[in-house]
Scaffold this motif. Structure first.
Motif, PDB file in Angstrom:
ATOM      1  N   TYR A  38       8.552  16.093  -3.079  1.00 36.39           N
ATOM      2  CA  TYR A  38       7.613  15.708  -2.029  1.00 36.39           C
ATOM      3  C   TYR A  38       8.337  15.008  -0.888  1.00 36.39           C
ATOM      4  CZ  TYR A  38       4.348  16.838  -5.694  1.00 36.39           C
ATOM      5  OH  TYR A  38       3.675  17.494  -6.677  1.00 36.39           O
ATOM      6  N   TRP A  39       7.767  15.128   0.306  1.00 39.50           N
ATOM      7  CA  TRP A  39       8.313  14.514   1.509  1.00 39.50           C
ATOM      8  C   TRP A  39       7.748  13.106   1.617  1.00 39.50           C
ATOM      9  CZ3 TRP A  39       5.750  14.528   6.736  1.00 39.50           C
ATOM     10  CH2 TRP A  39       6.599  14.009   7.719  1.00 39.50           C
ATOM     11  N   VAL A  40       8.605  12.120   1.745  1.00 41.20           N
ATOM     12  CA  VAL A  40       8.195  10.723   1.839  1.00 41.20           C
ATOM     13  C   VAL A  40       8.455  10.234   3.245  1.00 41.20           C
ATOM     14  CG1 VAL A  40       8.594   8.379   0.971  1.00 41.20           C
ATOM     15  CG2 VAL A  40       8.717  10.329  -0.599  1.00 41.20           C
ATOM     16  N   GLN A  41       7.446   9.641   3.858  1.00 41.73           N
ATOM     17  CA  GLN A  41       7.589   9.123   5.207  1.00 41.73           C
ATOM     18  C   GLN A  41       7.077   7.690   5.250  1.00 41.73           C
ATOM     19  OE1 GLN A  41       5.567  11.359   8.236  1.00 41.73           O
ATOM     20  NE2 GLN A  41       6.008   9.862   9.829  1.00 41.73           N
ATOM     21  N   GLU A  42       7.945   6.773   5.635  1.00 40.93           N
ATOM     22  CA  GLU A  42       7.527   5.388   5.843  1.00 40.93           C
ATOM     23  C   GLU A  42       7.016   5.283   7.271  1.00 40.93           C
ATOM     24  OE1 GLU A  42       9.513   0.959   5.716  1.00 40.93           O
ATOM     25  OE2 GLU A  42      10.279   2.506   4.378  1.00 40.93           O
ATOM     26  N   THR A  43       5.878   4.608   7.429  1.00 39.97           N
ATOM     27  CA  THR A  43       5.242   4.531   8.741  1.00 39.97           C
ATOM     28  C   THR A  43       5.080   3.081   9.157  1.00 39.97           C
ATOM     29  OG1 THR A  43       4.018   6.551   8.257  1.00 39.97           O
ATOM     30  CG2 THR A  43       3.183   5.208  10.048  1.00 39.97           C
ATOM     31  N   ARG A  44       5.357   2.811  10.404  1.00 34.75           N
ATOM     32  CA  ARG A  44       5.142   1.464  10.939  1.00 34.75           C
ATOM     33  C   ARG A  44       3.655   1.263  11.203  1.00 34.75           C
ATOM     34  NH1 ARG A  44       9.126  -0.340  15.366  1.00 34.75           N
ATOM     35  NH2 ARG A  44       7.071  -0.715  16.174  1.00 34.75           N
ATOM     36  N   LEU A  45       3.214   0.014  11.184  1.00 35.21           N
ATOM     37  CA  LEU A  45       1.815  -0.310  11.386  1.00 35.21           C
ATOM     38  C   LEU A  45       1.290   0.264  12.707  1.00 35.21           C
ATOM     39  CD1 LEU A  45      -0.742  -1.747  10.459  1.00 35.21           C
ATOM     40  CD2 LEU A  45       0.124  -3.836  11.526  1.00 35.21           C
ATOM     41  N   GLU A  46       2.076   0.174  13.765  1.00 36.63           N
ATOM     42  CA  GLU A  46       1.638   0.680  15.073  1.00 36.63           C
ATOM     43  C   GLU A  46       1.366   2.181  15.018  1.00 36.63           C
ATOM     44  OE1 GLU A  46       3.822  -3.051  15.412  1.00 36.63           O
ATOM     45  OE2 GLU A  46       4.433  -1.131  14.583  1.00 36.63           O
ATOM     46  N   GLU A  47       2.197   2.906  14.286  1.00 33.44           N
ATOM     47  CA  GLU A  47       2.000   4.359  14.161  1.00 33.44           C
ATOM     48  C   GLU A  47       0.742   4.670  13.347  1.00 33.44           C
ATOM     49  OE1 GLU A  47       6.559   6.001  14.122  1.00 33.44           O
ATOM     50  OE2 GLU A  47       5.870   4.845  12.391  1.00 33.44           O
ATOM     51  N   ALA A  48       0.527   3.895  12.297  1.00 35.99           N
ATOM     52  CA  ALA A  48      -0.674   4.101  11.474  1.00 35.99           C
ATOM     53  C   ALA A  48      -1.932   3.798  12.273  1.00 35.99           C
ATOM     54  CB  ALA A  48      -0.607   3.232  10.218  1.00 35.99           C
ATOM     55  N   GLU A  49      -1.910   2.729  13.066  1.00 38.12           N
ATOM     56  CA  GLU A  49      -3.071   2.384  13.896  1.00 38.12           C
ATOM     57  C   GLU A  49      -3.363   3.477  14.919  1.00 38.12           C
ATOM     58  OE1 GLU A  49      -1.842  -1.466  15.298  1.00 38.12           O
ATOM     59  OE2 GLU A  49      -3.046  -2.499  13.771  1.00 38.12           O
ATOM     60  N   ALA A  50      -2.308   4.027  15.519  1.00 41.78           N
ATOM     61  CA  ALA A  50      -2.491   5.103  16.503  1.00 41.78           C
ATOM     62  C   ALA A  50      -3.090   6.336  15.838  1.00 41.78           C
ATOM     63  CB  ALA A  50      -1.158   5.454  17.168  1.00 41.78           C
ATOM     64  N   ALA A  51      -2.606   6.681  14.633  1.00 43.92           N
ATOM     65  CA  ALA A  51      -3.135   7.836  13.900  1.00 43.92           C
ATOM     66  C   ALA A  51      -4.597   7.615  13.540  1.00 43.92           C
ATOM     67  CB  ALA A  51      -2.302   8.097  12.651  1.00 43.92           C
ATOM     68  N   LEU A  52      -4.937   6.399  13.135  1.00 43.33           N
ATOM     69  CA  LEU A  52      -6.316   6.095  12.785  1.00 43.33           C
ATOM     70  C   LEU A  52      -7.219   6.214  14.009  1.00 43.33           C
ATOM     71  CD1 LEU A  52      -8.292   5.173  10.589  1.00 43.33           C
ATOM     72  CD2 LEU A  52      -7.747   2.814  11.209  1.00 43.33           C
ATOM     73  N   GLY A  53      -6.710   5.772  15.166  1.00 47.61           N
ATOM     74  CA  GLY A  53      -7.487   5.874  16.401  1.00 47.61           C
ATOM     75  C   GLY A  53      -7.757   7.307  16.810  1.00 47.61           C
ATOM     76  N   ASP A  54      -6.842   8.208  16.478  1.00 47.03           N
ATOM     77  CA  ASP A  54      -6.998   9.620  16.816  1.00 47.03           C
ATOM     78  C   ASP A  54      -7.884  10.372  15.830  1.00 47.03           C
ATOM     79  OD1 ASP A  54      -5.354   9.279  18.980  1.00 47.03           O
ATOM     80  OD2 ASP A  54      -3.558  10.045  17.980  1.00 47.03           O
ATOM     81  N   ASN A  55      -8.113   9.788  14.650  1.00 48.58           N
ATOM     82  CA  ASN A  55      -8.853  10.473  13.593  1.00 48.58           C
ATOM     83  C   ASN A  55     -10.346  10.246  13.787  1.00 48.58           C
ATOM     84  OD1 ASN A  55     -10.058  11.250  11.134  1.00 48.58           O
ATOM     85  ND2 ASN A  55      -8.141  10.940  10.060  1.00 48.58           N
ATOM     86  N   LYS A  56     -11.078  11.323  14.009  1.00 53.42           N
ATOM     87  CA  LYS A  56     -12.520  11.219  14.245  1.00 53.42           C
ATOM     88  C   LYS A  56     -13.337  11.373  12.960  1.00 53.42           C
ATOM     89  CE  LYS A  56     -11.467  10.936  18.524  1.00 53.42           C
ATOM     90  NZ  LYS A  56     -10.924   9.644  18.886  1.00 53.42           N
ATOM     91  N   ILE A  57     -12.666  11.663  11.846  1.00 51.14           N
ATOM     92  CA  ILE A  57     -13.371  11.888  10.585  1.00 51.14           C
ATOM     93  C   ILE A  57     -13.396  10.639   9.724  1.00 51.14           C
ATOM     94  CG2 ILE A  57     -13.380  13.236   8.454  1.00 51.14           C
ATOM     95  CD1 ILE A  57     -12.006  15.483  10.061  1.00 51.14           C
TER      96      ILE A  57
ATOM     97  N   PHE B 280       0.824  -1.200   0.000  1.00 52.93           N
ATOM     98  CA  PHE B 280       0.000   0.000   0.000  1.00 52.93           C
ATOM     99  C   PHE B 280       0.861   1.254   0.000  1.00 52.93           C
ATOM    100  CE2 PHE B 280      -2.667  -3.174   2.106  1.00 52.93           C
ATOM    101  CZ  PHE B 280      -3.807  -3.090   1.323  1.00 52.93           C
ATOM    102  N   THR B 281       0.461   2.219  -0.797  1.00 51.51           N
ATOM    103  CA  THR B 281       1.063   3.549  -0.734  1.00 51.51           C
ATOM    104  C   THR B 281      -0.072   4.562  -0.613  1.00 51.51           C
ATOM    105  OG1 THR B 281       1.024   3.868  -3.145  1.00 51.51           O
ATOM    106  CG2 THR B 281       3.014   2.883  -2.195  1.00 51.51           C
ATOM    107  N   GLY B 282       0.222   5.682   0.011  1.00 51.87           N
ATOM    108  CA  GLY B 282      -0.772   6.733   0.146  1.00 51.87           C
ATOM    109  C   GLY B 282      -0.144   8.100  -0.059  1.00 51.87           C
ATOM    110  N   LEU B 283      -0.786   8.910  -0.860  1.00 56.87           N
ATOM    111  CA  LEU B 283      -0.364  10.298  -1.045  1.00 56.87           C
ATOM    112  C   LEU B 283      -1.389  11.164  -0.332  1.00 56.87           C
ATOM    113  CD1 LEU B 283       0.435  10.179  -4.876  1.00 56.87           C
ATOM    114  CD2 LEU B 283       2.062  10.011  -2.983  1.00 56.87           C
ATOM    115  N   ILE B 284      -0.968  11.843   0.719  1.00 58.84           N
ATOM    116  CA  ILE B 284      -1.841  12.740   1.478  1.00 58.84           C
ATOM    117  C   ILE B 284      -1.320  14.139   1.214  1.00 58.84           C
ATOM    118  CG2 ILE B 284      -2.713  13.345   3.752  1.00 58.84           C
ATOM    119  CD1 ILE B 284      -1.912  10.425   4.584  1.00 58.84           C
TER     120      ILE B 284
END
Length: 199
Positions: free
Chosen positions: A168-187, A41-45
């Protein structure tokens, strides 16, 4: 599954339940994807104004990504964007989905490093399929990247190099970090549908 996906139309529910496969309804549009260790998976935000002249609509964003990724994939085959898919000739190796708000968008891709025909058999032939698919079943319609690139790391390095080269700035994220970000996202409305929850 995409945000508007209906399990009964997209997967063989009996097979999914028998194998105890969970369905995830994501917050973006797009089709249904088998997710396993062979999916990359890749994501461009991004802010829309980060791309000069880009209008915040699906087709212009898709055309921009085709141009952006062309230096990576053109050396491995006849690369193109067909409808919402990245293809070599007429076989798909990457599917895309997006979410767009005023001034921002997320464009994410599921790249097929490899695939299991048995897992692909969980998917139904969708009622709305790309024209270039021409009624082919999944295994005749898709191709794995492992047959063209040396390694997963090589693919990720090339994608990062192209993005960084474009500024562009590229950041690789660990699964734990992605899960934490998803938990914080209310949208974002990603939802796990457990077997039996979608009957």
């Amino acid at each position: 599954m995409g945000i508007s996906g209906k399990p009964e139309l997209l997967v063989h529910e009996d097979r999914v339940k028998e194998r105890n496969v969970a369905l995830i309804k994501r917050f973006t549009g797009g089709g249904t994807v088998v997710v396993d260790r062979d999916t990359i998976f890749t994501g461009l935000i991004m802010n829309v104004d980060a791309v000069e002249g880009l209008t915040p609509y699906p087709r212009p964003i898709m055309r921009w990504t085709e141009h952006l990724f062309d230096p990576v994939f053109r050396r491995y085959g006849d690369f193109a964007l067909r409808e919402h898919d990245y293809v070599f000739d007429d076989v798909k190796f990457g599917g895309n989905a997006q979410a767009i708000t005023k001034g921002r968008f997320v464009h994410h891709t599921s790249f097929l490093w490899d695939f299991s025909p048995d897992r692909m058999a969980l998917l139904k032939h969708p009622a709305k399929a790309p024209e270039y698919r021409r009624g082919r079943d999944h295994t005749a319609f898709i191709t794995p990247l492992k047959d063209r690139l040396a390694s997963r790391a090589d693919l990720l390095d090339q994608l990062s190099t192209v993005l960084e080269g474009a500024g562009y700035w590229v950041q690789e994220t660990r699964l734990e970090e992605a899960e934490a970000a998803l938990g914080d996202n209310k949208i974002v409305g990603t939802k796990l549908l457990l077997p039996g929850d979608y009957a």
